[in-house]
Every structure is written in C-alpha cells, then in structure tokens.
Write an enzyme that holds these catalytic residues in place. Structure first.
Site, PDB file in Angstrom:
ATOM      1  N   SER A   1      36.364  39.582  39.467  1.00 29.37           N
ATOM      2  CA  SER A   1      36.342  39.694  40.925  1.00 29.37           C
ATOM      3  C   SER A   1      36.606  41.137  41.353  1.00 29.37           C
ATOM      4  O   SER A   1      37.119  41.939  40.560  1.00 29.37           O
ATOM      5  CB  SER A   1      37.437  38.762  41.486  1.00 29.37           C
ATOM      6  OG  SER A   1      37.588  38.919  42.872  1.00 29.37           O
TER       7      SER A   1
ATOM      8  N   SER B   1      48.661  50.637  43.597  1.00 32.48           N
ATOM      9  CA  SER B   1      48.244  50.524  44.998  1.00 32.48           C
ATOM     10  C   SER B   1      48.935  51.616  45.806  1.00 32.48           C
ATOM     11  O   SER B   1      50.077  51.992  45.503  1.00 32.48           O
ATOM     12  CB  SER B   1      48.675  49.154  45.543  1.00 32.48           C
ATOM     13  OG  SER B   1      48.675  49.166  46.957  1.00 32.48           O
TER      14      SER B   1
ATOM     15  N   TYR C   1      54.997  42.851  46.355  1.00 32.68           N
ATOM     16  CA  TYR C   1      53.776  43.432  45.780  1.00 32.68           C
ATOM     17  C   TYR C   1      53.937  44.943  45.598  1.00 32.68           C
ATOM     18  O   TYR C   1      53.690  45.492  44.521  1.00 32.68           O
ATOM     19  CB  TYR C   1      52.609  43.118  46.717  1.00 32.68           C
ATOM     20  CG  TYR C   1      51.305  43.813  46.396  1.00 32.68           C
ATOM     21  CD1 TYR C   1      50.456  43.306  45.417  1.00 32.68           C
ATOM     22  CD2 TYR C   1      50.918  44.963  47.088  1.00 32.68           C
ATOM     23  CE1 TYR C   1      49.238  43.944  45.142  1.00 32.68           C
ATOM     24  CE2 TYR C   1      49.717  45.600  46.812  1.00 32.68           C
ATOM     25  CZ  TYR C   1      48.885  45.085  45.836  1.00 32.68           C
ATOM     26  OH  TYR C   1      47.686  45.720  45.555  1.00 32.68           O
TER      27      TYR C   1
ATOM     28  N   LYS D   1      53.928  47.426  42.269  1.00 32.58           N
ATOM     29  CA  LYS D   1      52.959  48.527  42.137  1.00 32.58           C
ATOM     30  C   LYS D   1      53.699  49.840  41.877  1.00 32.58           C
ATOM     31  O   LYS D   1      53.194  50.715  41.187  1.00 32.58           O
ATOM     32  CB  LYS D   1      52.090  48.609  43.397  1.00 32.58           C
ATOM     33  CG  LYS D   1      51.190  47.379  43.573  1.00 32.58           C
ATOM     34  CD  LYS D   1      50.081  47.391  42.554  1.00 32.58           C
ATOM     35  CE  LYS D   1      49.500  46.073  42.189  1.00 32.58           C
ATOM     36  NZ  LYS D   1      48.483  46.130  41.145  1.00 32.58           N
TER      37      LYS D   1
ATOM     38  N   THR E   1      37.627  43.401  48.921  1.00 29.84           N
ATOM     39  CA  THR E   1      37.505  42.531  47.741  1.00 29.84           C
ATOM     40  C   THR E   1      37.967  41.125  48.112  1.00 29.84           C
ATOM     41  O   THR E   1      38.682  40.952  49.115  1.00 29.84           O
ATOM     42  CB  THR E   1      38.409  43.042  46.604  1.00 29.84           C
ATOM     43  OG1 THR E   1      39.779  42.932  47.050  1.00 29.84           O
ATOM     44  CG2 THR E   1      38.108  44.485  46.220  1.00 29.84           C
TER      45      THR E   1
HETATM   46  N1  LIG Z   1      41.430  45.674  47.144  1.00 28.91           N
HETATM   47  C1  LIG Z   1      42.242  46.653  47.482  1.00 28.91           C
HETATM   48  O1  LIG Z   1      42.100  47.282  48.537  1.00 28.91           O
HETATM   49  C2  LIG Z   1      43.359  47.040  46.561  1.00 28.91           C
HETATM   50  C3  LIG Z   1      44.218  48.043  47.016  1.00 28.91           C
HETATM   51  C4  LIG Z   1      45.238  48.480  46.190  1.00 28.91           C
HETATM   52  C5  LIG Z   1      45.373  47.927  44.935  1.00 28.91           C
HETATM   53  N2  LIG Z   1      44.546  46.938  44.509  1.00 28.91           N
HETATM   54  C6  LIG Z   1      44.756  46.412  43.168  1.00 28.91           C
HETATM   55  O2  LIG Z   1      43.529  46.294  42.492  1.00 28.91           O
HETATM   56  C7  LIG Z   1      43.590  45.248  41.531  1.00 28.91           C
HETATM   57  C8  LIG Z   1      42.396  44.338  41.719  1.00 28.91           C
HETATM   58  O3  LIG Z   1      42.480  43.791  43.015  1.00 28.91           O
HETATM   59  P1  LIG Z   1      41.222  43.192  43.802  1.00 28.91           P
HETATM   60  O4  LIG Z   1      41.376  43.618  45.204  1.00 28.91           O
HETATM   61  O5  LIG Z   1      39.989  43.457  43.057  1.00 28.91           O
HETATM   62  O6  LIG Z   1      41.628  41.631  43.750  1.00 28.91           O
HETATM   63  P2  LIG Z   1      40.751  40.323  43.379  1.00 28.91           P
HETATM   64  O7  LIG Z   1      39.420  40.406  43.995  1.00 28.91           O
HETATM   65  O8  LIG Z   1      41.627  39.177  43.743  1.00 28.91           O
HETATM   66  O9  LIG Z   1      40.635  40.408  41.804  1.00 28.91           O
HETATM   67  C9  LIG Z   1      41.788  40.214  41.017  1.00 28.91           C
HETATM   68  C10 LIG Z   1      41.389  39.881  39.609  1.00 28.91           C
HETATM   69  O10 LIG Z   1      42.584  39.614  38.848  1.00 28.91           O
HETATM   70  C11 LIG Z   1      42.454  38.333  38.224  1.00 28.91           C
HETATM   71  N3  LIG Z   1      43.759  37.678  38.083  1.00 28.91           N
HETATM   72  C12 LIG Z   1      44.685  37.496  39.048  1.00 28.91           C
HETATM   73  N4  LIG Z   1      45.725  36.822  38.535  1.00 28.91           N
HETATM   74  C13 LIG Z   1      45.449  36.580  37.234  1.00 28.91           C
HETATM   75  C14 LIG Z   1      46.125  35.921  36.190  1.00 28.91           C
HETATM   76  N5  LIG Z   1      47.321  35.339  36.379  1.00 28.91           N
HETATM   77  N6  LIG Z   1      45.545  35.867  34.978  1.00 28.91           N
HETATM   78  C15 LIG Z   1      44.333  36.429  34.760  1.00 28.91           C
HETATM   79  N7  LIG Z   1      43.635  37.070  35.715  1.00 28.91           N
HETATM   80  C16 LIG Z   1      44.187  37.137  36.936  1.00 28.91           C
HETATM   81  C17 LIG Z   1      41.534  37.548  39.152  1.00 28.91           C
HETATM   82  O11 LIG Z   1      40.975  36.434  38.478  1.00 28.91           O
HETATM   83  P3  LIG Z   1      40.237  35.253  39.289  1.00 28.91           P
HETATM   84  O12 LIG Z   1      38.831  35.739  39.543  1.00 28.91           O
HETATM   85  O13 LIG Z   1      40.303  34.104  38.349  1.00 28.91           O
HETATM   86  O14 LIG Z   1      41.007  35.025  40.565  1.00 28.91           O
HETATM   87  C18 LIG Z   1      40.523  38.624  39.507  1.00 28.91           C
HETATM   88  O15 LIG Z   1      39.594  38.798  38.470  1.00 28.91           O
HETATM   89  C19 LIG Z   1      44.932  44.567  41.726  1.00 28.91           C
HETATM   90  O16 LIG Z   1      45.858  45.029  40.768  1.00 28.91           O
HETATM   91  C20 LIG Z   1      45.328  45.002  43.113  1.00 28.91           C
HETATM   92  O17 LIG Z   1      46.725  45.021  43.272  1.00 28.91           O
HETATM   93  C21 LIG Z   1      43.548  46.482  45.312  1.00 28.91           C
END
Ligand SMILES: NC(=O)c1ccc[n+]([C@@H]2O[C@H](COP(=O)([O-])OP(=O)(O)OC[C@H]3O[C@@H](n4cnc5c(N)ncnc54)[C@H](OP(=O)(O)O)[C@@H]3O)[C@@H](O)[C@H]2O)c1
Length: 316
Positions: free
Chosen positions: A51, A177, A203, A207, A238
């Site tokens: 994802s 993050s 959270y 981070k 996302t």
């Molecule tokens: N989006 C942003 O703006 C943003 C900003 C700062 C930091 N981040 C960081 O970027 C990273 C990715 O975030 P994202 O926005 O791409 O979120 P996302 O779309 O929810 O993707 C998260 C991914 O992690 C997997 N995951 C979550 N819990 C898990 C578990 N217990 N075991 C195995 N896999 C697990 C999910 O699997 P499933 O597909 O099965 O749910 C998914 O593939 C995270 O560390 C987040 O903190 C994101």
C-alpha cells in the site's frame, strides 16, 4: 551529510519546514535531480509494500531492476503486488514473505526465513507503519503503535545485521515522519500505559524513536560498510493517511504529494551512489534535515542506552 543552512532555517521555523512537506516542496526540489543508477543484483527487503509509500517504492525499485522481497501481512495483497509490479516493470525478481510485523515472534521467524533464502541482503527498508486512534495491545501484550512502528524494525534490523554486513556496502532505511519533530521519547511511558492515550502523539513518539535508533545503528555500524539513514516522505496521499487522518486529508487535500513523490527519497536512499557511505542522516526530498528543533525532543547517550535495553527486553 549535514543539513544546508537553508534547510536548517526552514526546519527551525517549523512552518517553513512544513511547507516543504507538501507537493510544493517536492516540486521545488525535484527539478535538478539526477537519474538513479540501475540496481540489478541488489537484494532489497521492503516492509509494508502492499500500500501507499511502500507500494510506490516497490514500483520505483522494480523499475531500476532490483531484486525485491516484499514483506506483507496479507498474502492475497502481496501476491497481487508482486504480479502487478513485476509485470509493469518487466522485472521477474520479485517475491514476497508474509508476517504480521506487530508480533515480534513473527518478525523473528521472518528474519530466519530471509536469512535462509538470501545469501546477500543489500538494502533493508523498514517502511510498514500506522497510527492508531485507540490504545491497543498485541497478543504479545505490547502497545500496538510501538510494536508496529518500532519493535518490528528493531528486531528485523538486528537479526539481519550479520547478512547486511556480509553483503556490504549495504543500507538500512527507516521510514519515519515529520511528525517526529513534535515529540520526544517518554522512557517512563514507552507503551502509554500511564495517562490518557493520544494516537497522534503515540505515533510521533515512535517516529522519533526510529530516528534515534537510526543514529544508534549508524554509530555502531561505522566502518562496517553498512549505513543507516532515516527519511520522511512529507505529506503523501496514501490509504494509511486517509484512514488515520481523514480531517487533515480533507483540509490539505490539494497540497498532498502523491505516494510516488513521497516514496522518491526511499528509493534514492536505496539506489544513489552518492549515499553509499553516508550514514546517520534524516532526509526529505533527497536532502538532509535537522532532527531536533524543539527543546527536550532528543535523548542523552545514557537515555539512548536505556531505550535500547528496554526494546531488547520487550522483544525477548
Ligand atoms: N502518508 C504519509 O503522508 C506519511 C507521512 C509520514 C510518514 N509516513 C510513514 O510512511 C510509512 C508508510 O505509510 P503509508 O502512508 O504508505 O501507509 P499505508 O498506505 O497504510 O501503508 C502501510 C503499509 O504497512 C503495512 N502494515 C501495517 N501494519 C502492518 C503489520 N502489522 N504487519 C505487516 N504490515 C503492516 C500495510 O499493510 P496492509 O496493506 O496489509 O494494510 C501497508 O502495506 C509508515 O511508516 C508511515 O508512518 C507516511
């Protein structure tokens, strides 16, 4: 690599720094970037690849020819991602492993399988992560944010270290993050079992811990050929953001980056030859940034040692 004066000033003014989290920041900085080198023969372990940012990073790394092991908890999603990404990048060197990363015994078993299956590991990307509105505990009795965002990477990295060292030059990349700027670490309340739980703060604290662990790995691994860097993607649209911060997403919607734009720095840290020996940094848009802007957010060396001890104990 040290943050430039301009980036330090922007980080310090917070608002200036946060403007850079949007797609405007990406547009401003991405104009002069070089094409990344091919990655044939490089084995990448990537968590959370089904994802959002992980999926986008997998697409970018696959297009560079890397051999990628997607780590996911859902086998249907994992198999679909391998098929779709492999076909679109014309890269047959994609596979997956299944683990619920919030459970340390599953992470340990995952590491054993990876060590058995891959004689070389060049890049480990700890990307999987989440924000939880309510306090929850895993079946192992550990607060879910800490388990998912910190313990998973702590256990996986430490178990894969010997193979990363044998495969040097190699790289550890931790996806943190910008939220970590707002929080320190509460060693006395690591699992938020005291006081009223706050999902966004919990959270951000995890981070922050990821950044501190990155710096600790970087020190421990100096001269080994294994680097450790952290990054943050800015604010990217996302599925994870949509679920965890719907009001924020509505507010800032048009300014959000795409997942590909947010993931670019993950891919750059994995691929760029300029980053072969750079370690211990915190990056956004291929540039190093400060880690401590507000007072009280860092840990002293003794507190860092205590944090490491506590995480080791929790993962036993
Ligand atoms: N989006 C942003 O703006 C943003 C900003 C700062 C930091 N981040 C960081 O970027 C990273 C990715 O975030 P994202 O926005 O791409 O979120 P996302 O779309 O929810 O993707 C998260 C991914 O992690 C997997 N995951 C979550 N819990 C898990 C578990 N217990 N075991 C195995 N896999 C697990 C999910 O699997 P499933 O597909 O099965 O749910 C998914 O593939 C995270 O560390 C987040 O903190 C994101």
């Amino acid at each position: 690599m040290k943050p430039s004066l301009l980036n330090s000033l922007a980080d310090r003014t917070v608002v200036g720094g946060m403007a850079g989290f949007t797609k405007l920041g990406y547009a401003l900085r991405s104009g002069k970037w070089n094409q990344l080198p091919r990655m044939e023969g490089r084995t990448v372990i990537l968590t959370g690849a089904t994802s959002g940012l992980g999926r986008a990073a997998a697409e970018q790394l696959a297009a560079l020819g890397a051999h990628i092991v997607l780590v996911a908890r859902n086998e249907v999603k994992a198999a679909r991602a391998v098929e779709e990404i492999g076909a679109s990048a014309d890269n047959p060197n994609l596979s997956y492993e299944i683990a619920d990363l919030s459970l340390t015994h599953q992470v340990a078993a995952l590491a054993d399988r990876l060590l058995a299956a891959h004689s070389e590991i060049h890049v480990l990307i700890n990307n999987a992560g989440a924000l939880f509105e309510e306090r929850q505990e895993t079946a192992e009795g550990i607060e879910l944010t800490l388990a998912t965002n910190v313990l998973s990477g702590f256990v996986l990295t430490n178990r894969l270290l010997p193979r990363l060292q044998e495969s040097a030059p190699s790289r550890i990349i931790n996806v943190s993050s910008g939220g970590m700027y707002t929080q320190g670490v509460s060693l006395g309340n690591l699992q938020w079992d005291k006081g009223e739980y706050n999902g966004a703060k919990a959270y951000a604290r995890t981070k922050r811990i990821q950044v501190i662990l990155t710096e600790m790995w970087s020190e421990v691994l100096a001269e080994t050929g294994v680097t450790a860097n952290a990054m943050h993607p800015g604010w990217a649209d996302t599925p994870g953001l949509e679920v965890s911060l719907p009001a924020f997403r509505r507010l800032i919607g048009p300014l959000l980056r795409s997942a590909a734009q947010g993931a670019d720095t993950i891919t750059w840290l994995a691929a760029s030859l300029d980053m072969t020996w750079q370690s211990g940094g915190f990056y956004l848009d291929r540039q190093p940034h400060m880690t401590n802007v507000l007072p009280g957010t860092d840990l002293t060396p003794d507190q860092r040692t205590e944090l490491w001890r506590m995480l080791t104990k929790l993962s036993e």
